[in-house]
Design a protein around this motif. Sequence first.
Motif, mmCIF file in Angstrom:
data_model
loop_
_atom_site.group_PDB
_atom_site.id
_atom_site.type_symbol
_atom_site.label_atom_id
_atom_site.label_comp_id
_atom_site.label_asym_id
_atom_site.label_seq_id
_atom_site.Cartn_x
_atom_site.Cartn_y
_atom_site.Cartn_z
ATOM 1 N N ASN A 1 81.334 -6.867 58.250
ATOM 2 C CA ASN A 1 81.906 -7.167 57.075
ATOM 3 C C ASN A 1 83.382 -7.937 57.110
ATOM 4 O O ASN A 1 84.037 -8.290 56.099
ATOM 5 N N GLY A 2 84.031 -8.027 58.387
ATOM 6 C CA GLY A 2 85.213 -8.762 58.608
ATOM 7 C C GLY A 2 86.341 -7.775 58.441
ATOM 8 O O GLY A 2 87.372 -8.334 58.695
ATOM 9 N N THR A 3 86.146 -6.427 58.148
ATOM 10 C CA THR A 3 87.582 -5.839 58.001
ATOM 11 C C THR A 3 87.874 -5.688 59.345
ATOM 12 O O THR A 3 89.394 -5.648 59.618
ATOM 13 N N VAL A 4 87.248 -5.669 60.516
ATOM 14 C CA VAL A 4 87.662 -5.843 61.843
ATOM 15 C C VAL A 4 87.467 -6.798 62.690
ATOM 16 O O VAL A 4 86.250 -7.214 62.467
ATOM 17 N N ASN A 5 88.652 -7.556 63.335
ATOM 18 C CA ASN A 5 88.322 -8.900 63.934
ATOM 19 C C ASN A 5 87.783 -8.497 65.241
ATOM 20 O O ASN A 5 86.761 -9.199 65.866
ATOM 21 N N ILE A 6 88.117 -7.495 65.950
ATOM 22 C CA ILE A 6 87.847 -7.249 67.181
ATOM 23 C C ILE A 6 87.952 -5.814 67.330
ATOM 24 O O ILE A 6 88.739 -5.037 67.070
ATOM 25 N N GLU A 7 86.758 -5.225 68.179
ATOM 26 C CA GLU A 7 86.970 -3.661 68.375
ATOM 27 C C GLU A 7 87.090 -3.424 69.972
ATOM 28 O O GLU A 7 86.492 -3.984 70.791
ATOM 29 N N LYS B 1 71.953 -8.096 67.937
ATOM 30 C CA LYS B 1 71.438 -8.502 66.543
ATOM 31 C C LYS B 1 72.240 -8.457 65.639
ATOM 32 O O LYS B 1 72.178 -8.962 64.398
ATOM 33 N N GLN B 2 73.405 -7.468 65.786
ATOM 34 C CA GLN B 2 74.222 -7.246 64.561
ATOM 35 C C GLN B 2 75.593 -7.764 64.821
ATOM 36 O O GLN B 2 76.283 -8.156 64.142
ATOM 37 N N VAL B 3 76.135 -7.812 66.190
ATOM 38 C CA VAL B 3 77.525 -8.329 66.697
ATOM 39 C C VAL B 3 77.401 -8.722 67.971
ATOM 40 O O VAL B 3 76.654 -8.903 68.352
ATOM 41 N N GLY B 4 78.721 -9.413 68.256
ATOM 42 C CA GLY B 4 78.734 -10.170 69.646
ATOM 43 C C GLY B 4 79.569 -9.365 70.610
ATOM 44 O O GLY B 4 80.362 -8.241 70.086
ATOM 45 N N PHE B 5 79.265 -9.634 71.903
ATOM 46 C CA PHE B 5 80.183 -8.851 72.886
ATOM 47 C C PHE B 5 80.794 -9.868 73.794
ATOM 48 O O PHE B 5 80.387 -10.894 74.160
ATOM 49 N N PRO C 1 82.454 -10.580 66.203
ATOM 50 C CA PRO C 1 81.705 -10.869 65.071
ATOM 51 C C PRO C 1 80.490 -11.840 65.829
ATOM 52 O O PRO C 1 80.610 -12.474 66.801
ATOM 53 N N LYS C 2 79.489 -11.654 65.308
ATOM 54 C CA LYS C 2 78.155 -12.360 65.552
ATOM 55 C C LYS C 2 78.260 -13.522 65.382
ATOM 56 O O LYS C 2 78.602 -13.983 64.486
ATOM 57 N N ASP C 3 77.794 -14.492 66.259
ATOM 58 C CA ASP C 3 77.630 -16.071 65.890
ATOM 59 C C ASP C 3 79.006 -16.649 65.729
ATOM 60 O O ASP C 3 79.112 -17.596 64.677
ATOM 61 N N ASP C 4 79.751 -16.290 66.483
ATOM 62 C CA ASP C 4 81.093 -16.910 66.317
ATOM 63 C C ASP C 4 81.673 -17.349 67.727
ATOM 64 O O ASP C 4 82.568 -16.736 68.031
ATOM 65 N N PRO C 5 81.093 -18.616 68.141
ATOM 66 C CA PRO C 5 81.325 -19.007 69.485
ATOM 67 C C PRO C 5 82.763 -19.115 69.826
ATOM 68 O O PRO C 5 83.126 -19.126 71.117
#
Length: 315
Positions: free
Chosen positions: A117-123, A135-139, A252-256
């Motif tokens: 939901n964009g609250t966190v930019n990077i974990e 399927k939910q996030v990127g790594f 975030p997913k799909d944020d190349p």
Amino acid sequence: MVLSACKGQSVFKNGSFEVAKMWKKLLAGAVLTGLSCSLAFAGSTLDQIKSSKQLTIGYRESSVPFSYLDGNQKPVGFSMDLCAQVVDKLKQSLNAPQLTVKYLPVTSANRIPLIQNGTVNIECGGTANSLERQKQVGFSVATFVSHTKWLTKTDSGINNAKDLKGKTVVVTQGSNAVQFAKEINEKDGLGLNIVQAHDHAESMLMLQSGRAAAFMEDDILLAAKKADASNPNQFKFLPDSYNTLAYGLMVPKDDPEFKALVDKTLSDMMASGQFTQVYKKWFENPIPPRNANLNFPLTQDLKDRIAHPSDKVPS
């Protein structure tokens, strides 16, 4: 009917003013649930960071040595040091030397939704990459490789996983270990009573207090809990070792574009030797708050990832 404006404007195609009012009410409800228009149409993560001049890092409070709170309640750790390099790269790339960095504690249960939901930019924690999570996030490219194991008490009389039959075991809510424990329980017919703790600290407390016969988690997280115990010799690993897990910084997913910046930062650190130095700082030397040493040298699996950075999920 197509919504074509966002900030309180009643602009619709093939609709009336009454319909517009209806949509405004629906939109207000969406804002209350966190799905605000600003997030839905904000663009890429880099655009958001550049516009707001702010980056929000998600960290764990007890995932030693990846990210956790030190004696001064400050988030520190291996992943936090890696993310500090990402912050420096962002400041250079966006020409934003005054970039504000916010730190938000996350748990196993909420870390993925907060990225979504964009609250966190990077974990910047100790999160394993998996096909299901992709399927939910990127790594990012892998920053660590681990295996799932059991930790138990040395005097428990438990020498392997079969000895856990019929006993209560603990896993941390939201961890990959939850599903692994269920699969092992069903496959081997162990009849386990699997309970879920809020975080790793609570899981370890349940083991230490005898409310659980064993604690399943990634080997390095268990090693950290063992090293930090008042009497590390009180605990031991069972020989059973399960799957191979590659950790990464969650994005975030799909944020190349954002992923590429994070990956390049890490890959450059790996090529220069800086990554290995940061690793030794947290895995092979005394670390706060109790100056415990995990004595966990680089494994061959991680050496391979350093030589050839990749976000590939182990088969």
